[in-house]
Design an enzyme around this catalytic site. Structure first.
Site, PDB file in Angstrom:
ATOM      1  N   ASP A   1       0.884  -1.284  -0.041  1.00 22.33           N
ATOM      2  CA  ASP A   1      -0.084  -0.082   0.035  1.00 22.33           C
ATOM      3  C   ASP A   1       1.031   1.315  -0.204  1.00 22.33           C
ATOM      4  OD1 ASP A   1       1.331   0.075   2.567  1.00 22.33           O
ATOM      5  OD2 ASP A   1      -0.597  -0.460   3.665  1.00 22.33           O
TER       6      ASP A   1
ATOM      7  N   GLU B   1       0.314  -8.985  -1.083  1.00 27.05           N
ATOM      8  CA  GLU B   1      -0.430  -8.456  -0.076  1.00 27.05           C
ATOM      9  C   GLU B   1      -1.663  -7.609  -0.478  1.00 27.05           C
ATOM     10  OE1 GLU B   1       0.704  -5.308   2.949  1.00 27.05           O
ATOM     11  OE2 GLU B   1       1.661  -6.875   3.719  1.00 27.05           O
TER      12      GLU B   1
ATOM     13  N   GLU C   1      -2.399   4.930   2.633  1.00 29.64           N
ATOM     14  CA  GLU C   1      -2.222   3.642   2.321  1.00 29.64           C
ATOM     15  C   GLU C   1      -3.697   2.956   1.715  1.00 29.64           C
ATOM     16  OE1 GLU C   1      -0.914   5.109   4.953  1.00 29.64           O
ATOM     17  OE2 GLU C   1       1.122   4.876   4.755  1.00 29.64           O
TER      18      GLU C   1
ATOM     19  N   HIS D   1       5.396   5.713  12.822  1.00 27.49           N
ATOM     20  CA  HIS D   1       5.775   6.363  11.812  1.00 27.49           C
ATOM     21  C   HIS D   1       4.314   7.210  10.987  1.00 27.49           C
ATOM     22  CE1 HIS D   1       4.545   3.433   8.702  1.00 27.49           C
ATOM     23  NE2 HIS D   1       5.209   2.848   9.581  1.00 27.49           N
TER      24      HIS D   1
ATOM     25  N   ARG E   1       1.539   8.665   8.874  1.00 29.36           N
ATOM     26  CA  ARG E   1       1.359  10.000   8.385  1.00 29.36           C
ATOM     27  C   ARG E   1      -0.043  10.744   9.321  1.00 29.36           C
ATOM     28  NH1 ARG E   1       4.509   9.532   4.053  1.00 29.36           N
ATOM     29  NH2 ARG E   1       5.141  11.196   3.041  1.00 29.36           N
TER      30      ARG E   1
ATOM     31  N   HIS F   1      11.915   5.934  13.566  1.00 27.85           N
ATOM     32  CA  HIS F   1      12.117   6.187  11.827  1.00 27.85           C
ATOM     33  C   HIS F   1      12.612   7.365  11.700  1.00 27.85           C
ATOM     34  CE1 HIS F   1      10.057   6.554   8.010  1.00 27.85           C
ATOM     35  NE2 HIS F   1       9.543   5.507   8.308  1.00 27.85           N
TER      36      HIS F   1
HETATM   37  C1  UD1 Z   1       6.363   5.069   4.058  1.00 24.00           C
HETATM   38  C2  UD1 Z   1       5.259   4.663   3.340  1.00 24.00           C
HETATM   39  C3  UD1 Z   1       3.981   4.096   4.477  1.00 24.00           C
HETATM   40  C4  UD1 Z   1       4.872   2.886   5.195  1.00 24.00           C
HETATM   41  C5  UD1 Z   1       6.262   3.363   5.631  1.00 24.00           C
HETATM   42  C6  UD1 Z   1       7.155   2.422   6.291  1.00 24.00           C
HETATM   43  C7  UD1 Z   1       3.998   6.107   1.534  1.00 24.00           C
HETATM   44  C8  UD1 Z   1       3.103   7.619   1.450  1.00 24.00           C
HETATM   45  N1  UD1 Z   1       4.203   5.808   2.778  1.00 24.00           N
HETATM   46  O1  UD1 Z   1       6.195   6.293   4.991  1.00 24.00           O
HETATM   47  O2  UD1 Z   1       2.956   3.419   3.534  1.00 24.00           O
HETATM   48  O3  UD1 Z   1       4.310   2.541   6.109  1.00 24.00           O
HETATM   49  O4  UD1 Z   1       6.893   4.076   4.515  1.00 24.00           O
HETATM   50  O5  UD1 Z   1       8.045   2.860   7.010  1.00 24.00           O
HETATM   51  O6  UD1 Z   1       4.316   5.417   0.848  1.00 24.00           O
HETATM   52  N2  UD1 Z   1      13.671   8.962   5.519  1.00 24.00           N
HETATM   53  C9  UD1 Z   1      15.194   9.077   5.410  1.00 24.00           C
HETATM   54  N3  UD1 Z   1      15.550   7.852   5.108  1.00 24.00           N
HETATM   55  C10 UD1 Z   1      14.990   6.685   4.876  1.00 24.00           C
HETATM   56  C11 UD1 Z   1      13.588   6.749   4.978  1.00 24.00           C
HETATM   57  C12 UD1 Z   1      13.075   7.673   5.239  1.00 24.00           C
HETATM   58  O7  UD1 Z   1      15.891   9.839   5.629  1.00 24.00           O
HETATM   59  O8  UD1 Z   1      15.543   5.607   4.795  1.00 24.00           O
HETATM   60  C13 UD1 Z   1      12.886  10.237   5.764  1.00 24.00           C
HETATM   61  C14 UD1 Z   1      13.107  11.252   4.493  1.00 24.00           C
HETATM   62  O9  UD1 Z   1      13.258  12.310   5.114  1.00 24.00           O
HETATM   63  C15 UD1 Z   1      11.782  10.950   3.953  1.00 24.00           C
HETATM   64  C16 UD1 Z   1      10.942  10.914   5.005  1.00 24.00           C
HETATM   65  O10 UD1 Z   1      11.548  10.060   5.878  1.00 24.00           O
HETATM   66  O11 UD1 Z   1      11.668  12.241   3.112  1.00 24.00           O
HETATM   67  C17 UD1 Z   1       9.516  10.144   4.726  1.00 24.00           C
HETATM   68  O12 UD1 Z   1       9.697   9.060   4.203  1.00 24.00           O
HETATM   69  P1  UD1 Z   1       8.527   8.548   3.002  1.00 24.00           P
HETATM   70  O13 UD1 Z   1       8.831   7.495   2.489  1.00 24.00           O
HETATM   71  O14 UD1 Z   1       7.812   9.706   2.524  1.00 24.00           O
HETATM   72  O15 UD1 Z   1       7.344   8.103   4.078  1.00 24.00           O
HETATM   73  P2  UD1 Z   1       7.115   7.213   5.438  1.00 24.00           P
HETATM   74  O16 UD1 Z   1       6.738   7.776   6.558  1.00 24.00           O
HETATM   75  O17 UD1 Z   1       8.521   6.745   5.725  1.00 24.00           O
HETATM   76  N1  UDP Z   2      11.561  -2.972  11.455  1.00 24.56           N
HETATM   77  C1  UDP Z   2      13.002  -3.087  11.406  1.00 24.56           C
HETATM   78  N2  UDP Z   2      13.732  -2.086  12.217  1.00 24.56           N
HETATM   79  C2  UDP Z   2      13.304  -1.337  12.928  1.00 24.56           C
HETATM   80  C3  UDP Z   2      11.928  -1.137  12.909  1.00 24.56           C
HETATM   81  C4  UDP Z   2      10.922  -2.054  12.309  1.00 24.56           C
HETATM   82  O1  UDP Z   2      13.483  -3.861  10.559  1.00 24.56           O
HETATM   83  O2  UDP Z   2      13.983  -0.436  13.496  1.00 24.56           O
HETATM   84  C5  UDP Z   2      10.699  -3.804  10.644  1.00 24.56           C
HETATM   85  C6  UDP Z   2       9.592  -4.655  11.132  1.00 24.56           C
HETATM   86  O3  UDP Z   2      10.089  -5.810  11.788  1.00 24.56           O
HETATM   87  C7  UDP Z   2       8.570  -4.680  10.194  1.00 24.56           C
HETATM   88  C8  UDP Z   2       8.846  -3.455   9.397  1.00 24.56           C
HETATM   89  O4  UDP Z   2      10.134  -2.949   9.687  1.00 24.56           O
HETATM   90  O5  UDP Z   2       8.891  -5.675   9.321  1.00 24.56           O
HETATM   91  C9  UDP Z   2       7.849  -2.758   9.581  1.00 24.56           C
HETATM   92  O6  UDP Z   2       8.289  -1.266   8.942  1.00 24.56           O
HETATM   93  P1  UDP Z   2       7.444  -0.031   9.298  1.00 24.56           P
HETATM   94  O7  UDP Z   2       6.944  -0.065  10.487  1.00 24.56           O
HETATM   95  O8  UDP Z   2       8.414   1.112   8.967  1.00 24.56           O
HETATM   96  O9  UDP Z   2       6.075   0.006   8.115  1.00 24.56           O
HETATM   97  P2  UDP Z   2       4.778  -0.590   7.915  1.00 24.56           P
HETATM   98  O10 UDP Z   2       4.837  -2.166   8.238  1.00 24.56           O
HETATM   99  O11 UDP Z   2       3.884   0.249   9.050  1.00 24.56           O
HETATM  100  O12 UDP Z   2       4.348  -0.097   6.587  1.00 24.56           O
END
Ligand code: UD1
Ligand code: UDP
Length: 399
Positions: free
Chosen positions: A97, A119, A133, A229, A231, A262
């Site tokens: 998603d 999924e 999502e 994390h 939104r 995160h």
């Molecule tokens: C995204 C997904 C969400 C998922 C989550 C898992 C969308 C809209 N959101 O949200 O569905 O549950 O990932 O974690 O698809 N950033 C870093 N390094 C990283 C990752 C993130 O610096 O490795 C920071 C960056 O500033 C980035 C921000 O996090 O711009 C947001 O990342 P983004 O993928 O937009 O949103 P998530 O909240 O991570």
């Molecule tokens: N996870 C990880 N390291 C962390 C926190 C979470 O590897 O420090 C793993 C966790 O076991 C799960 C996945 O990341 O498999 C979940 O990711 P996240 O919560 O970012 O996204 P979501 O599942 O909500 O989309």
């Protein structure tokens, strides 16, 4: 020979797609496997690629600090246009998603390439919860030619939306394949567990604290593992979450609270505001007089699973963790008002606590104080899979 392209870009997608990449790569007679990462996440994606030793054929590298939904959608869509033109896969597989997954599905649709949705069929039917999502999933379902539903309930959701039953197969969730792989690795190799202990120590948490006697002398120290994390929780929601955690650390000096944060700046801001300067403390130190709060960097999956196994309970808004923790017998309190994963709610291992400060506080207290309640919620049972989802998906695509 069928050309299968797997596209993913965030940490959870990578955890759930890498075992599938590995499984496809075993079938060299039948499939050519192409991996395209969007890089929606950078560091957190690379951690998983490294763990599973997956080397992408394409990397769109789209991540920007503070990216919004328009940025991700536009960059993935345009990036995928060129990748798909060059690679010309027979099927594109996307996961779940995220905006990566929906934009990649749309990009494949624009070139009339069949899409497989891994999924598929999870629903809350509330388009802003989780946001974006829920809508991402629904859009991808309209595009998908193959629907790999993790549970019978997700299949029913799709049928209710008039998705052709011939396109749906119930496979289990690939996250359980990933979890089994990692748990087995840790079991087979004690040196690996020792390595995770050191990784955690470097990250700022010494798990040997859990072997220490508590001040009250009642049993060993316990661990509450926290992640967040979503939104829709940004702003006030996260402020409430942080206040609840702060109160809990004060109420339970004999319990450790560990929060791998995160990398999203929106997640870190309220933590900095409410916990004031904690982030940069040297390893082994925590916030406040009780010294039982540990904010650490995101952990590699292996270390995270190791820590989850050591935890007493998990407080999270994560989707994937709702699926993993019940299999390890860990109660999960979900800081959301809805879930698209109701199976574990029904089995009693997961409770929804929303973002209400008092509710979070009281539910954690109940689990820490009431043994009967705890025992009821900690029965290991996993409705999300048996570790063979990847095999089923590969077999379906052979047909
Ligand atoms: C995204 C997904 C969400 C998922 C989550 C898992 C969308 C809209 N959101 O949200 O569905 O549950 O990932 O974690 O698809 N950033 C870093 N390094 C990283 C990752 C993130 O610096 O490795 C920071 C960056 O500033 C980035 C921000 O996090 O711009 C947001 O990342 P983004 O993928 O937009 O949103 P998530 O909240 O991570
Ligand atoms: N996870 C990880 N390291 C962390 C926190 C979470 O590897 O420090 C793993 C966790 O076991 C799960 C996945 O990341 O498999 C979940 O990711 P996240 O919560 O970012 O996204 P979501 O599942 O909500 O989309």
């Amino acid at each position: 020979m069928k050309k299968i392209m797997l596209v993913f870009g965030t940490r959870p997608e990578a955890i759930k797609m890498c075992p599938l990449v590995k499984r496809f790569q075993q079938e060299t007679e039948t499939f050519e496997t192409i991996v395209c990462v969007t890089g929606q996440h950078r560091e957190m994606l690379d951690q998983v690629l490294h763990l599973f030793d997956v080397r992408p054929d394409y990397d769109l590298n789209i991540m920007k600090t503070g990216q919004d939904l328009y940025d991700i959608t536009a960059r993935v869509l345009l990036g995928m246009r060129d990748v798909l033109k060059e690679a010309q896969p027979d099927v594109v597989l996307v996961h779940g998603d995220t905006t990566t997954s929906t934009a990649a599905a749309l990009a494949a649709f624009y070139q009339r390439i069949p899409v497989g949705h891994v999924e598929a069929g999870l629903r809350t039917y509330q388009i802003y919860s989780p946001w974006p999502e829920e809508m991402n999933r629904q859009i991808t379902s309209r595009i998908a030619r193959y629907n790999f539903a993790p549970t019978p309930l997700s299949r029913e959701n799709l049928l209710r939306e008039y998705v052709d039953s011939a396109t749906i197969s119930v496979t289990g969730n690939t996250v359980i394949d990933a979890l089994h792989m990692v748990v087995q690795k840790l079991k087979d190799n004690p040196a690996l567990s020792e390595e995770q202990r050191k990784v955690l120590l470097d990250a700022g948490y010494d798990v040997r604290r859990l072997e220490r006697k508590t001040q009250s002398g009642e049993g060993p120290r316990r661990l509450v593992l926290i992640t967040g994390h979503r939104r829709e929780n940004f702003g006030l929601g996260f402020m409430h979450i942080c206040h609840a955690i702060k109160s809990l650390t004060q109420r339970y000096p004999d319990v450790d609270f560990v929060y791998p944060m995160h990398l999203n700046p929106n997640v870190r801001k309220p933590i900095h505001e409410i916990f004031d300067g904690i982030d940069m403390l040297p390893p082994g130190k925590g916030w406040g007089e009780a010294f039982n709060m540990f904010f650490i960097e995101p952990l590699e999956y292996l270390s995270f699973v190791y820590l989850m196994e050591k935890s007493t309970l998990v407080l999270t808004d994560s989707g994937g963790i709702q699926e993993e923790a019940p299999g390890l017998g860990k109660p999960v309190l979900v800081m959301r008002d809805t879930t698209e994963r109701p199976e574990a709610l029904e089995s009693g291992t997961v409770h929804l606590v929303g973002c209400d400060e008092e509710k979070i506080f009281s539910e954690v207290c109940m689990l820490l104080d009431d043994k009967t309640m705890y025992d009821k919620m900690s029965r290991a049972w996993n409705p999300y899979g048996d570790g063979k989802a990847c095999e089923r998906i590969v077999n379906m695509l052979k047909l």
